[in-house]
Design an enzyme around this catalytic site. Structure first.
Site, short mmCIF file in Angstrom:
data_model
loop_
_atom_site.label_atom_id
_atom_site.label_comp_id
_atom_site.label_asym_id
_atom_site.label_seq_id
_atom_site.Cartn_x
_atom_site.Cartn_y
_atom_site.Cartn_z
N ARG A 72 11.93 -2.80 6.92
CA ARG A 72 12.01 -4.04 7.77
C ARG A 72 11.99 -5.33 6.76
O ARG A 72 12.68 -6.10 7.33
CB ARG A 72 11.04 -4.18 8.77
N GLU A 73 11.27 -5.24 6.01
CA GLU A 73 11.11 -6.52 5.08
C GLU A 73 12.56 -6.81 4.31
O GLU A 73 13.02 -7.93 4.37
CB GLU A 73 9.99 -6.33 4.00
N TRP A 74 13.06 -5.75 3.56
CA TRP A 74 14.04 -6.06 2.96
C TRP A 74 15.48 -5.96 3.69
O TRP A 74 16.48 -6.79 3.28
CB TRP A 74 14.46 -5.18 1.71
#
Length: 127
Positions: A72-74
């Site tokens: 989700r972050e990247w």
């Protein structure tokens, strides 16, 4: 100096903390979950603040493989980058494994082969 978000899995916490210290010692503002999320804080809100303010996301990948959180972050950072925001993903190999397929053509910092050179490569990429 730059705002750098470190995206990593918990099994890699010791290596990532070492990397965070070296980036911070070079003068960068480093977002590391252990440093930025306190007891009582909303984890999601703090991660969102860190991602929103980042100039760079260092995607630390390893033999531990991907996780829902790191994905989700990247993913959100890649979307911001492709939408014209001034943010860049910098892959860094910590202990083996390979980058996500969509990032396979991007040069990475190899902290496995030579830690010091890998850190220097990251520092040259972070402006």
């Amino acid at each position: 100096m730059a705002n750098v978000f470190l995206c990593h899995r918990k099994p890699d916490a010791a290596r990532v903390a070492r990397l965070a210290g070296e980036l911070r010692n070079a003068g960068h503002d480093v977002w590391l979950d252990e440093w930025k999320i306190g007891i009582g804080d909303s984890i999601v809100a703090e991660i969102d603040k860190g991602l929103s303010g980042a100039n760079y996301l260092v995607l630390c990948y390893s033999a531990a493989g991907p996780s829902d959180w790191t994905d989700r972050e990247w993913h959100s950072t890649l979307h911001r980058q492709l939408s014209g925001h001034p943010v860049k993903i910098l892959p860094a190999r910590l202990s083996g494994g390979g980058p996500p397929a969509i990032l396979a053509d991007i040069k990475y910092a190899d902290l496995v082969a030579d830690w010091a050179k890998g850190v220097q490569d990251l520092l040259r990429a972070i402006r």
